[in-house]
Design an enzyme around this catalytic site. Sequence first.
Site, PDB file in Angstrom:
ATOM      1  N   GLU A 196       0.867  -1.283   0.282  1.00 28.09           N
ATOM      2  CA  GLU A 196       0.173  -0.068  -0.033  1.00 28.09           C
ATOM      3  C   GLU A 196       0.777   1.184   0.029  1.00 28.09           C
ATOM      4  O   GLU A 196       0.586   2.277  -0.679  1.00 28.09           O
ATOM      5  CB  GLU A 196      -1.016   0.019   1.072  1.00 28.09           C
ATOM      6  CG  GLU A 196      -2.004   0.989   1.418  1.00 28.09           C
ATOM      7  CD  GLU A 196      -2.939   0.847   2.390  1.00 28.09           C
ATOM      8  OE1 GLU A 196      -4.102   0.490   1.820  1.00 28.09           O
ATOM      9  OE2 GLU A 196      -2.781   1.144   3.428  1.00 28.09           O
TER      10      GLU A 196
ATOM     11  N   GLU B 116       2.017   1.656  -3.641  1.00 28.18           N
ATOM     12  CA  GLU B 116       1.052   2.027  -4.153  1.00 28.18           C
ATOM     13  C   GLU B 116       0.679   3.640  -4.064  1.00 28.18           C
ATOM     14  O   GLU B 116       0.503   4.205  -5.031  1.00 28.18           O
ATOM     15  CB  GLU B 116      -0.211   1.263  -3.907  1.00 28.18           C
ATOM     16  CG  GLU B 116      -1.323   1.772  -4.766  1.00 28.18           C
ATOM     17  CD  GLU B 116      -2.593   0.763  -4.511  1.00 28.18           C
ATOM     18  OE1 GLU B 116      -3.752   0.773  -5.188  1.00 28.18           O
ATOM     19  OE2 GLU B 116      -2.894   0.154  -3.255  1.00 28.18           O
TER      20      GLU B 116
ATOM     21  N   CYS C 241      -8.566  -2.112   3.900  1.00 28.57           N
ATOM     22  CA  CYS C 241      -8.348  -3.188   5.063  1.00 28.57           C
ATOM     23  C   CYS C 241      -9.476  -3.339   5.676  1.00 28.57           C
ATOM     24  O   CYS C 241      -9.658  -4.348   6.189  1.00 28.57           O
ATOM     25  CB  CYS C 241      -7.218  -3.013   5.765  1.00 28.57           C
ATOM     26  SG  CYS C 241      -6.960  -1.381   6.674  1.00 28.57           S
TER      27      CYS C 241
ATOM     28  N   SER D 218      -7.253   1.934  -2.468  1.00 27.93           N
ATOM     29  CA  SER D 218      -6.093   0.984  -2.487  1.00 27.93           C
ATOM     30  C   SER D 218      -6.719  -0.472  -3.239  1.00 27.93           C
ATOM     31  O   SER D 218      -7.594  -0.777  -2.918  1.00 27.93           O
ATOM     32  CB  SER D 218      -5.331   0.815  -1.342  1.00 27.93           C
ATOM     33  OG  SER D 218      -4.348  -0.484  -1.548  1.00 27.93           O
TER      34      SER D 218
ATOM     35  N   LYS E  98     -15.395  -9.746   8.812  1.00 25.14           N
ATOM     36  CA  LYS E  98     -14.521 -10.447   8.083  1.00 25.14           C
ATOM     37  C   LYS E  98     -14.773 -11.736   7.597  1.00 25.14           C
ATOM     38  O   LYS E  98     -14.362 -12.310   6.509  1.00 25.14           O
ATOM     39  CB  LYS E  98     -13.339 -10.687   9.266  1.00 25.14           C
ATOM     40  CG  LYS E  98     -12.421  -9.314   9.362  1.00 25.14           C
ATOM     41  CD  LYS E  98     -11.641  -9.074   8.087  1.00 25.14           C
ATOM     42  CE  LYS E  98     -10.836  -7.893   8.219  1.00 25.14           C
ATOM     43  NZ  LYS E  98      -9.949  -7.556   7.271  1.00 25.14           N
TER      44      LYS E  98
ATOM     45  N   GLU F 196     -16.176 -11.015   4.215  1.00 25.55           N
ATOM     46  CA  GLU F 196     -14.829 -10.510   3.379  1.00 25.55           C
ATOM     47  C   GLU F 196     -14.238 -11.894   2.854  1.00 25.55           C
ATOM     48  O   GLU F 196     -13.967 -11.922   1.793  1.00 25.55           O
ATOM     49  CB  GLU F 196     -13.761  -9.837   4.137  1.00 25.55           C
ATOM     50  CG  GLU F 196     -12.551  -9.564   3.332  1.00 25.55           C
ATOM     51  CD  GLU F 196     -11.435  -8.742   4.033  1.00 25.55           C
ATOM     52  OE1 GLU F 196     -10.720  -8.094   3.336  1.00 25.55           O
ATOM     53  OE2 GLU F 196     -11.440  -8.866   5.141  1.00 25.55           O
TER      54      GLU F 196
ATOM     55  N   GLU G 101     -13.801 -13.381  -5.132  1.00 23.27           N
ATOM     56  CA  GLU G 101     -12.235 -12.901  -5.636  1.00 23.27           C
ATOM     57  C   GLU G 101     -11.317 -13.308  -4.640  1.00 23.27           C
ATOM     58  O   GLU G 101     -10.078 -13.345  -5.027  1.00 23.27           O
ATOM     59  CB  GLU G 101     -12.095 -11.296  -5.973  1.00 23.27           C
ATOM     60  CG  GLU G 101     -12.499 -10.469  -4.948  1.00 23.27           C
ATOM     61  CD  GLU G 101     -13.752  -9.908  -4.601  1.00 23.27           C
ATOM     62  OE1 GLU G 101     -14.037  -9.185  -3.869  1.00 23.27           O
ATOM     63  OE2 GLU G 101     -14.563 -10.738  -4.802  1.00 23.27           O
TER      64      GLU G 101
ATOM     65  N   CYS H 279     -10.332  -1.292  15.045  1.00 21.94           N
ATOM     66  CA  CYS H 279     -10.731  -2.740  15.437  1.00 21.94           C
ATOM     67  C   CYS H 279     -10.907  -3.006  16.875  1.00 21.94           C
ATOM     68  O   CYS H 279     -11.392  -3.925  17.103  1.00 21.94           O
ATOM     69  CB  CYS H 279      -9.605  -3.461  14.783  1.00 21.94           C
ATOM     70  SG  CYS H 279      -9.377  -3.413  13.144  1.00 21.94           S
TER      71      CYS H 279
END
Length: 472
Positions: free
Chosen positions: A163, A166, A183, A203, A242, A245, A250, A387
């Site tokens: 990241e 990037e 994230c 990102s 999560k 996710e 993908e 978190c």
Amino acid sequence: MPNSASLINIDAELCTGCRRCAAVCPVDAILGEPGRPQTIDDHRCVVCGQCVQICTAYAPASRSGDDDHVHKRLQRGQLSSVREPLFAAYSTGQVLKVKRALADPKLYKVVQCAPAIRVSLAEEFGLPMGTLTPGKMASALRRLNFDRIYDTNFGADVTIMEEGSELIGRVLSAERLPMFTSCCPAWVKYAETEAPELLEHLSSCKSPMQMVGALVKTYGAKLEGVDPANIYSVAVMPCTCKEFECSREEMEVNGHREVDVVITTRELAQLIKDAGIDFVNLPDEPFDSPLGKYSGAGSIFGVTGGVMEAAIRTGYELITKEKIPSLQLDFIRGEEGVRTAAVQVGKLELKVAVVAGLKYVGGILKQVQEGTCPYHFIEVMACPEGCVSGGGQPKLLLETLRKQAYQARKSSVYRHDHQQQVRKSHENPAIIKLYEDFLGEPLGHVSHNLLHTAFHSRKRTASHSHSNVKED
């Protein structure tokens, strides 16, 4: 694409209609009249679990032994040994799957733990808020029969390498700015649903959890001489989103799911208790190498501003080729809301923003849409203080206790960072070796295929505008 309908639920038989859940929902996904059971607009819901944290309506203790109570526990994916009350708002658990897998000798069982787990898990065993227990956590996981104990913090260090590189590329080329972090899965789902026209600003990095998952079934499998098809990859997260996710289409590598299942902090505690493990008196044990070695920068991902601070520590040195003057970036640290700063990085004045709590992101998104956003880099976390305040963390019924817990957990995270010999991601020896032996370079061909992804519009069409409201 995965359906989040079964992950966050409201039990109509237990809901009193107090609407505390509606008040805390950052996306207005909870619908209903006061005094009547509430429903969830699944399409709008970002699965952050803040409603689960705040709910105080529960089944009377006198019902704990009846068949209905037992059925509800099973329906919620809970172990039969769980003794906590059945609350109206709940997240569907995956711990029964994990318990079955741990007993399967044919599976090679790998686990990773998020940064926020080690500063909150101990609360479930009567220890003071914020008690730091990475060693006991690793010890407990080995006794649960995991073959390898890895760490999401390692993935956080990898994230910074990817990241950060990037971001530098985008800033130097002045393209697709600002760049948002990617994230937090609840934030990503919100962006896909409410602002898909801005997805190019996210990102392309997968989250640290998914990066570790991808590396476990490639780099890790090769080092261990294990067939990736036999690896059962578990992630322990403070976040109820999560599981959503890891089930995204993908998120797979070479035909295998990167992460097979996610359990929350609370579920790990339940699993440890169910196995009769005396957590408080466990010895401290290390994580396994190499995917268990992390820097202080990796550990601070668990708090709001942590991703930004870790990125600046590395980005500053990659751009200037000089040591950053201070590793403790207090101007990044804080609480719920929006914080902004300008950071001098060589000749570049890097303008950054940190959004803690999804309800605060609307103003910045409007600026981006209008082309008036002044920032280069923006961190967004759906939960109010990052978190450490996630929907899967230990549940506290009183607001004052929640605030105390968040503060104690944050302080513990920063203390853990300060205790590390290596505090910058790019100086982590395990990260250096990963790139030398396997990935090559950040944003290179291998890392692009394994560690990056694309996000997709979930914008509701007119024909589906009234079809996603559910109740338990």
